[in-house]
Enzyme design. Sequence first.
Site, PDB file in Angstrom:
ATOM      1  N   GLU A 156      10.853  -6.575 -11.651  1.00 48.84           N
ATOM      2  CA  GLU A 156       9.996  -7.520 -12.369  1.00 48.84           C
ATOM      3  C   GLU A 156       8.783  -6.840 -13.013  1.00 48.84           C
ATOM      4  OE1 GLU A 156       9.286 -10.529  -9.413  1.00 48.84           O
ATOM      5  OE2 GLU A 156      11.147 -11.570  -9.895  1.00 48.84           O
ATOM      6  N   GLU A 315      18.177 -13.413  -9.165  1.00 50.54           N
ATOM      7  CA  GLU A 315      17.472 -13.982  -8.006  1.00 50.54           C
ATOM      8  C   GLU A 315      17.198 -15.444  -8.268  1.00 50.54           C
ATOM      9  OE1 GLU A 315      13.694 -12.295  -6.950  1.00 50.54           O
ATOM     10  OE2 GLU A 315      14.364 -10.242  -7.253  1.00 50.54           O
TER      11      GLU A 315
HETATM   12  C1  GAL Z   1      10.701 -12.276  -6.768  1.00 50.26           C
HETATM   13  C2  GAL Z   1      10.797 -10.839  -6.288  1.00 50.26           C
HETATM   14  C3  GAL Z   1      11.499 -10.761  -4.957  1.00 50.26           C
HETATM   15  C4  GAL Z   1      10.927 -11.778  -4.006  1.00 50.26           C
HETATM   16  C5  GAL Z   1      11.019 -13.153  -4.630  1.00 50.26           C
HETATM   17  C6  GAL Z   1      10.505 -14.258  -3.729  1.00 50.26           C
HETATM   18  O1  GAL Z   1       9.768 -12.434  -7.791  1.00 50.26           O
HETATM   19  O2  GAL Z   1      11.506 -10.062  -7.210  1.00 50.26           O
HETATM   20  O3  GAL Z   1      11.379  -9.462  -4.435  1.00 50.26           O
HETATM   21  O4  GAL Z   1       9.593 -11.459  -3.735  1.00 50.26           O
HETATM   22  O5  GAL Z   1      10.259 -13.156  -5.800  1.00 50.26           O
HETATM   23  O6  GAL Z   1      10.569 -15.512  -4.376  1.00 50.26           O
END
Ligand code: GAL
Length: 676
Positions: A156, A315
């Site tokens: 990110e 994710e």
């Molecule tokens: C994302 C990040 C992950 C985790 C996740 C939690 O932004 O890439 O590592 O922290 O958020 O929601």
Amino acid sequence: MPETTPRAPRGPSGLAFGGDYNPEQWPRDVWDEDARLMREAGVNLVSVGIFAWSLLEPAPGAHEFGWLDDVLDLLHANGVRVDLGTPTVAPPAWFYRAHPDALPVTADGTRFSFGSRGAICHSNADYRAAAADITTRLAERYADHPALAMWHVHNEYGVPVSACYCDSCAAHFRRWLARTYDSVDALNEAWGTAFWGQRYASFAEIDPPRATPTVGNPAQALDYRRFADATLRENFVMERDILHRLAPGVPVTTNFMTALSQCDSVDYWAWGREVDVVTNDHYLITDGRRTHVNLAMAADLTRSVAGGAPWLLLEHSTSGVNWQPRNPAKAPGQMARNSLAHVARGSEGALFFQWRQSRRGAEKFHSAMLPHGGTDTRVWREVVELGAAVEALGAVRGTRTEADVAVLWDWQSWWAQNLQWHPSEDHDPRERADAFYEALYDRHLTVDFAHPEADLSAYPLVVVPALYLMTEAAGANLRDYVENGGTLVVSYFSGIVDEHDAVHDGPVPGPLRDVLGLTVEEFNPLPAGGGVRLRGPGGAELTGDVWTEFVVPRGAETVWTYTDGLVARRPAVTRNRLGRGTAWYLSTRLAPAALDVLLGAAAEDARIAPRAALPRDVEVVRRSGDSGSYLFAVNHTASDAKVPLEAPGTELLTVERAAGRLAVPAEAVRVVRLDG
Ligand code: GAL
Ligand code: ZN
């Protein structure tokens, strides 16, 4: 980028299912259980090693890859492919002891400390060298590992630190400026430094926009955002090129966060061109708005950044997150609706943060595929069910989502628009983009986002929510679009400044005057909480707020007129015929329901046939391609719904024939592969 690099993770056909896997947080005996349960859930892709630098290189130059070898071998033996992280978002403690200057500095001079993640000055030469080194070693070691599906560079970019203001960044910024501007005089002109005596005699005199007593130079601030974004991209490209060279044929990604509420500091139009596979992270923001509409918007934006091609949701969450003020659980079925709504809008699968819920560290209250409660839990059962659903949809891989309309979007305009000392602090460009998107969503129209200079000829309707910064080229593009038969809808505070945040020459809105057939003589923002009434065709009435203007038609016809306040009897909404097309202009803020009135009229001009009656919050999206045409119906309501089918087909989740009107049970998803 080499022609041979695939645009999707290498591996089995079908869609991807899985999540971030952090085995380093667990003893080895847990790993075997992980592998067994991944098989049970149908997991076929996991992201590994994103934060593992201090475990891969516990002391400078002393590498320990054995554990990662074992993880990759175990996953391979269980049919799980790996999206392998370069751990460069989390340099080890020893690195910072040796190179304290690599810690970033804020605009007011605070240097961050070690003990979290993402504390990086991206201009720092020691950081760059160390990142290149660990990336090289990983590539050399794992290029040929059969589990390797894709590289996951960093994490990110753009958050949690979007820009650093240290001395090394200052020097880097000066070099960037010297490359961008032919001379310091050209910079003085572009930045308007005659104002408030800011003229520079040489590049050496220029600093980052650090803390100033009152508002700083807006063009300097805008350029610093561009510089910071370009610096992040330089480091991505550096890692990507190492990986391409040492592991040819393995695609490289970095996970985006296209939702503006989650990351607004990078220009994803530029990033989309650099990655082999566009991947995105998306989390529901539970601020009372319709989360599925925001999700659809982020998914559409991600697909647009990918040029309309398929992308991958890398994710999202199975249930609650842990970083908002209040983190509710997802309702039963909501996870699957979220995941499959992303698939409908072009994702080639659904991955989560994270596989196994942590016991320690800052994210122990964040949901996961395998919760603290283990397998006898609702979340686990829904994960297993979703794994089967994702598998059943394998045939959609490679197909493209069909869009009906385009909405113009530009991160650079967003940056400029959020600078200080503008006509009203109540005007929020993101709110305008959300509102127009929501109105289009409620018309069941699928949206592509487009860069203002992109080819728009494929779209019958183009909407411009609030595009404050607009180049002459973008203006010419919109003019061509309308002259050639397009229908354009432009909202207020568009086409105001050029790429240096200088107001276009002549009356506002410079590059849009001709296409809209009007000028704007003055902005007249409303007091907080104030409203304004508009009267339109047949005496219909609407209420706007936040913004009004003194619009002077110069060829455009007035369709709606203000009926009160300083702007009474002046045009509120206009329509201009130009060439074979039509351009609408709206000079106040309307809520989505009121915007629908305007969009309805514009859709008629654009000859977009009204969608067959569909209930609100029943989302219908199509993907099509070589393997066929697929209709996704996502029912976000608590009532069963019927969705008309243009052709009979087979519903892929129930494996039942469907024709006429497709039954979509309350809170469920159905996907029909249409015959033919
Ligand atoms: C994302 C990040 C992950 C985790 C996740 C939690 O932004 O890439 O590592 O922290 O958020 O929601
Ligand atoms: Zn720095």
